[in-house]
Write a protein that holds these residues in place. Structure first.
Motif, PDB file in Angstrom:
ATOM      1  N   LEU A   1      -4.825  -6.823   6.822  1.00  0.00           N
ATOM      2  CA  LEU A   1      -5.393  -5.871   7.776  1.00  0.00           C
ATOM      3  C   LEU A   1      -6.504  -5.028   7.174  1.00  0.00           C
ATOM      4  N   ASP A   2      -6.939  -5.367   5.967  1.00  0.00           N
ATOM      5  CA  ASP A   2      -8.147  -4.744   5.421  1.00  0.00           C
ATOM      6  C   ASP A   2      -9.347  -5.250   6.222  1.00  0.00           C
ATOM      7  N   MET A   3     -10.329  -4.392   6.411  1.00  0.00           N
ATOM      8  CA  MET A   3     -11.440  -4.733   7.295  1.00  0.00           C
ATOM      9  C   MET A   3     -12.157  -6.013   6.887  1.00  0.00           C
ATOM     10  N   ASP A   4     -12.425  -6.169   5.586  1.00  0.00           N
ATOM     11  CA  ASP A   4     -13.166  -7.352   5.158  1.00  0.00           C
ATOM     12  C   ASP A   4     -12.345  -8.621   5.331  1.00  0.00           C
ATOM     13  N   VAL A   5     -11.020  -8.541   5.093  1.00  0.00           N
ATOM     14  CA  VAL A   5     -10.157  -9.713   5.254  1.00  0.00           C
ATOM     15  C   VAL A   5      -9.923 -10.000   6.734  1.00  0.00           C
ATOM     16  N   LEU A   6      -9.685  -8.946   7.501  1.00  0.00           N
ATOM     17  CA  LEU A   6      -9.411  -9.116   8.926  1.00  0.00           C
ATOM     18  C   LEU A   6     -10.603  -9.721   9.652  1.00  0.00           C
ATOM     19  N   GLU A   7     -11.798  -9.415   9.182  1.00  0.00           N
ATOM     20  CA  GLU A   7     -13.006  -9.975   9.784  1.00  0.00           C
ATOM     21  C   GLU A   7     -12.975 -11.502   9.759  1.00  0.00           C
ATOM     22  N   LYS A   8     -12.353 -12.073   8.730  1.00  0.00           N
ATOM     23  CA  LYS A   8     -12.284 -13.532   8.598  1.00  0.00           C
ATOM     24  C   LYS A   8     -11.011 -14.106   9.210  1.00  0.00           C
ATOM     25  N   LYS A   9      -9.916 -13.341   9.148  1.00  0.00           N
ATOM     26  CA  LYS A   9      -8.621 -13.885   9.543  1.00  0.00           C
ATOM     27  C   LYS A   9      -8.288 -13.655  11.017  1.00  0.00           C
ATOM     28  N   ASP A  10      -8.855 -12.633  11.623  1.00  0.00           N
ATOM     29  CA  ASP A  10      -8.477 -12.298  13.000  1.00  0.00           C
ATOM     30  C   ASP A  10      -9.019 -13.339  13.976  1.00  0.00           C
ATOM     31  N   ILE A  11      -8.136 -13.846  14.826  1.00  0.00           N
ATOM     32  CA  ILE A  11      -8.492 -14.847  15.831  1.00  0.00           C
ATOM     33  C   ILE A  11      -8.358 -14.217  17.211  1.00  0.00           C
ATOM     34  N   VAL A  39      -3.645   1.155  11.152  1.00  0.00           N
ATOM     35  CA  VAL A  39      -3.072  -0.186  10.995  1.00  0.00           C
ATOM     36  C   VAL A  39      -2.706  -0.763  12.359  1.00  0.00           C
ATOM     37  N   LEU A  40      -2.142   0.084  13.239  1.00  0.00           N
ATOM     38  CA  LEU A  40      -1.730  -0.391  14.557  1.00  0.00           C
ATOM     39  C   LEU A  40      -2.925  -0.862  15.371  1.00  0.00           C
ATOM     40  N   HIS A  41      -4.040  -0.111  15.307  1.00  0.00           N
ATOM     41  CA  HIS A  41      -5.226  -0.514  16.063  1.00  0.00           C
ATOM     42  C   HIS A  41      -5.730  -1.874  15.572  1.00  0.00           C
ATOM     43  N   LYS A  42      -5.843  -2.047  14.280  1.00  0.00           N
ATOM     44  CA  LYS A  42      -6.367  -3.310  13.744  1.00  0.00           C
ATOM     45  C   LYS A  42      -5.410  -4.461  14.032  1.00  0.00           C
ATOM     46  N   PHE A  43      -4.112  -4.178  14.019  1.00  0.00           N
ATOM     47  CA  PHE A  43      -3.113  -5.209  14.300  1.00  0.00           C
ATOM     48  C   PHE A  43      -3.215  -5.688  15.747  1.00  0.00           C
ATOM     49  N   VAL A  44      -3.432  -4.757  16.682  1.00  0.00           N
ATOM     50  CA  VAL A  44      -3.435  -5.102  18.106  1.00  0.00           C
ATOM     51  C   VAL A  44      -4.827  -5.475  18.601  1.00  0.00           C
ATOM     52  N   HIS A  45      -5.864  -4.744  18.164  1.00  0.00           N
ATOM     53  CA  HIS A  45      -7.226  -4.926  18.702  1.00  0.00           C
ATOM     54  C   HIS A  45      -8.169  -5.627  17.739  1.00  0.00           C
ATOM     55  N   GLY A  46      -7.731  -5.910  16.511  1.00  0.00           N
ATOM     56  CA  GLY A  46      -8.602  -6.584  15.569  1.00  0.00           C
ATOM     57  C   GLY A  46      -9.623  -5.632  14.942  1.00  0.00           C
TER      58      GLY A  46
END
Length: 777
Positions: A268-278, A599-606
């Motif tokens: 859920l780090d921004m740089d990792v989530l940018e690649k992993k979030d679908i 963390v909750l925002h990134k988990f739900v909204h990317g």
């Protein structure tokens, strides 16, 4: 200066959107019929719980591959019940709702369906017979540790219903290993299926079933688990996700993490989530409003109509209030007179009297009278904003309320009732007049203060700004103190909560004769009482009232609300007159929600901001926001991030899915190091099996599976142990390919159970071979 949304749009480009697929396993093409049927050629049937694969072993590929589903459809025109099987079920949407499976987990529970599906299979293989029998040997897969009852029923179905000459059962993962080796190899087979995952050591081409292990987790449980995770993550998702949706999400986007614990920390780090979030978009239709906008005249007429309707409703409500108040005044007068007339009665006699009037007891009567008194006082003091007909004549009481000053003995009963109404109207009019005067005085004071502040600003702006900022800082400090107080009250063990309970106890003890020092002090100070009660000195000291403030959260919340209003008022003045005070300096901006730290925002909204907040900041109304096309699209989107690695990880950590079992790595480590010979030198069983770790089955197609097994095995194997991990050439079809290879080899010649042997030895009889279950006595 560009707005925040535009800046963020430049920094964060739109994410790639994938569309939710409702594709089913199988094909939309008609099921083909085999054209090279031969009597006596073994028929290989891979009896998977998800998919059946059938074919004669005179061809290197299975002839028919179809999902293991069945639908019973009643055709009313023909008055017949049709049985639809496999891919044909999905040719008509009406059949999908009645789709069923003959399995419950890994085991068969509906043998009628199995018989229908075998009929379907033999028909598409073009099986021909002159004696009413299936004149082909059958090679069939069965689950690891197949129950006796399932094998017995399958024997009876094949030998008695179809009269097949001979039958052999085997394990799909071992057949797959056989297809990818020379038949005499040694290795560790990890077979992942739709209902379970098995780990079987193979020694010289023969599976060691006594050392085999099974994990009750497969593809079906994975998609079901993903469905539950998404239901918890998006409880109000507009679309209902079916099995096909979650199965496709699992197959398309999930992968096995090579280092789960480390990746989970940073996913859920921004740089990792940018690649992993679908981002997955569910189907949605956005209605376009093509209606012409109403003209200003029409809008004005509608507004005028609403105002007239509002006035009418206000008059109706006012009339109802007057009637209710008149009724309450009448009841108050009646019960007051009743109380005065019976003042000489004892308490018990008076209570008997009022009980006959419908009250429960004396306490109920006093409570009701207090309620009436409060209502009448409120009505007299409350300002009525509407203009009524009596207002114009209120300056002349004789005209407006002619009956108020006339004694009751000079009036008729109807006039007495009207007099009560007029007394209420007069009290309301006088209260309104007092309120108008108070408001006028407040308005004059406010204008005077504003004029003084204006002169102060013009005379010394810096001094005014400094004073206002100091005042603002004081209010902010108080707000933070109150917020800490509220937070600490939530913790029962905190000092504030303990003090609060102590204050409650002391207040209770004061009423029951407390002997505390504070109570004794108040009793000694009898001269300071309010109502001449020598034991009641509470309130003589202003600090006494803090006790109520300390035991009531509601008081603190009201105080917080007032402080926030004061902060906003000062900030508005500073924003207007102080050139060095900006929106970024406001208290609200300092406490603004930062989605990048949530963390909750990134988990739900990317890794993107919530556009609802942006639209609110732009001043859009709630209706415009709800009906905005982008908001509707966003509400139909799913963000897959943690789920992508969490669902496959259950194969290695079954406790994540609620299973009290060991995972692939733990089981394999125990097998190689303890249950086998544990020798990792040339010639040892463990050495040979580590040299050939074989992965097969549908979940073997998950990205990263092979690398994860390679990494985990490297950690527990001794140094310099030759480790080789490989995946089946075709994890889905290699079980059938192995059956084909085995049927055409010498290994299968003595592995069949003939019909004569079945009739002689019964259904308990089984012939062991290197690719099947063992006979357990």
């Amino acid at each position: 200066m560009p707005s925040k949304s535009k800046t963020e749009e430049e920094v964060y480009p739109p994410q790639e959107v994938h569309y939710l697929k409702d594709v089913v396993i199988g094909s939309n093409e008609p099921e083909p019929f085999y054209t090279k049927y031969q009597t006596g050629v073994p028929i290989a049937i891979d009896l998977g719980t998800s998919t059946w694969r059938i074919g004669l072993t005179n061809n290197a590929e299975p002839n028919n591959v179809f999902p293991a589903v069945i639908s019973r459809h009643r055709d009313r025109k023909l008055a017949k019940t049709l049985t639809i099987i496999g891919n044909d079920v999905f040719s008509d949407s009406a059949l999908k709702s009645t789709t069923k499976t003959p399995y419950d987990g890994p085991l068969i529970t509906n043998w009628d369906y199995i018989e229908f599906m075998l009929d379907y299979s033999f028909e598409h293989l073009s099986v021909q017979s002159t004696n009413g029998k299936v004149n082909n040997p059958i090679i069939m897969t069965e689950p690891l540790t197949c129950p006796y009852n399932q094998r017995k029923t399958m024997y009876e179905l094949l030998f008695e219903a179809y009269q097949v000459p001979k039958v052999s059962f085997g394990l799909d993962s071992l057949f797959s290993y056989y297809a990818n080796s020379d038949g005499k190899s040694t290795g560790l087979v990890i077979g992942t299926g739709n209902e379970s995952t098995s780990i079987i050591p193979v020694l010289d081409g023969k599976g060691l079933i006594s050392q085999a292990k099974r994990i009750d987790w497969g593809g079906d449980q994975s998609q079901s688990y993903l469905s539950k995770l998404l239901s918890l993550k998006y409880p109000y998702f507009p679309n209902k996700l079916n099995v096909n949706h979650t199965t496709n999400l699992f197959k398309d986007f999930c992968y096995v993490s090579e280092d789960y614990s480390n990746e989970l920390k940073h996913i859920l780090d921004m740089d990792v989530l940018e690649k992993k979030d679908i981002v997955v978009q569910a189907p949605v239709e956005i209605a376009v409003n093509n209606e012409n906008k109403k003209t200003e005249e029409e809008l004005a007429r509608q507004a005028e109509k609403r105002r007239e309707q509002g006035k009418r409703l206000q008059k109706q409500a006012q009339q109802k209030r007057i009637e209710k108040l008149a009724q309450k005044q009448e009841e108050w007068d009646y019960y007051s007179k009743l109380k005065e007339d019976n003042a000489g009665l004892s308490a018990s006699e008076f209570e008997d009297l009022i009980v006959r009037d419908g009250f429960d007891d004396l306490e109920d009567f006093e409570k009701y009278m207090g309620s009436l008194e409060r209502s009448l006082k409120r009505a007299a003091q409350t300002e009525d904003g509407g203009e009524d007909d009596d207002h114009d004549d209120s300056s002349d009481p004789a005209k407006a309320w002619p009956l108020v000053d006339i004694p009751d003995d000079q009036l008729t009963p109807d006039q007495i009732k009207e007099k009560r109404k007029q007394k209420l109207l007069k009290a309301n009019a006088e209260a309104r007049e007092r309120n108008r005067e108070l408001k006028r005085q407040e308005q004059e004071e406010r204008l005077l203060r504003e004029e003084e502040e204006r002169k102060w600003r013009e005379r010394d702006l810096d001094d005014w700004c400094t004073t206002k900022k100091l005042e603002l800082a004081g209010l902010i400090s108080k707000v933070k103190d109150r917020q800490k107080l509220l937070e600490s009250m939530k913790d029962r063990k905190s000092a504030v909560a303990q003090q609060r309970m102590k204050n409650i106890a002391e207040l209770a003890n004061d009423e029951t004769g407390s002997t505390s020092a504070a109570s004794r002090k108040r009793r000694r100070n009898a001269n300071a009482t309010i109502d001449n009660d020598p034991n009641d000195t509470f309130g003589t000291n202003d600090d006494d009232w803090n006790a109520y403030r300390e035991i009531s959260n509601q008081t603190v919340e009201k105080e917080l609300d007032q402080l926030n209003k004061g902060i906003i008022a000062i900030e508005e003045e500073l924003l207007k007159y102080d050139p060095n005070f900006h929106h970024e300096d406001t208290f609200a901006a300092a406490n603004t929600f930062d989605w990048k730290n949530s963390v909750l925002h990134k988990f739900v909204h990317g890794p993107r901001p919530n556009i609802t907040i942006e639209m609110q900041a732009e001043g859009l109304s709630p209706e415009e926001i709800v009906n905005h096309p982008e908001i509707i699209k966003k509400n139909h989107q799913i963000h897959l991030n943690v789920e992508r690695i969490r669902v496959p990880e259950i194969l290695f950590q079954p406790t994540l899915g609620g299973l009290d079992q060991a995972g692939i790595t733990e089981i394999s480590s125990d097998l190689l190091r303890r249950r086998l010979d544990g020798i990792f030198q040339p010639g040892g069983q463990s050495y040979a099996m580590a040299s050939d770790v074989f992965i097969t089955g549908g979940l073997a197609l998950l990205p990263g599976f092979k690398n994860r097994v390679q990494r985990d095995f490297t950690q527990f194997l001794p140094t310099e142990t030759p480790l080789h991990v490989r995946t089946a050439k075709d994890p889905l079809l290699d079980a059938w390919h192995g059956m084909y290879k085995w049927a055409n080899s010498d290994d299968s010649k003595h592995a069949y159970v003939t019909k004569a042997e079945f009739e002689e030895y019964g259904p308990e009889y089984i012939k062991e071979h290197g690719l099947g279950n063992a006979c357990i006595l």
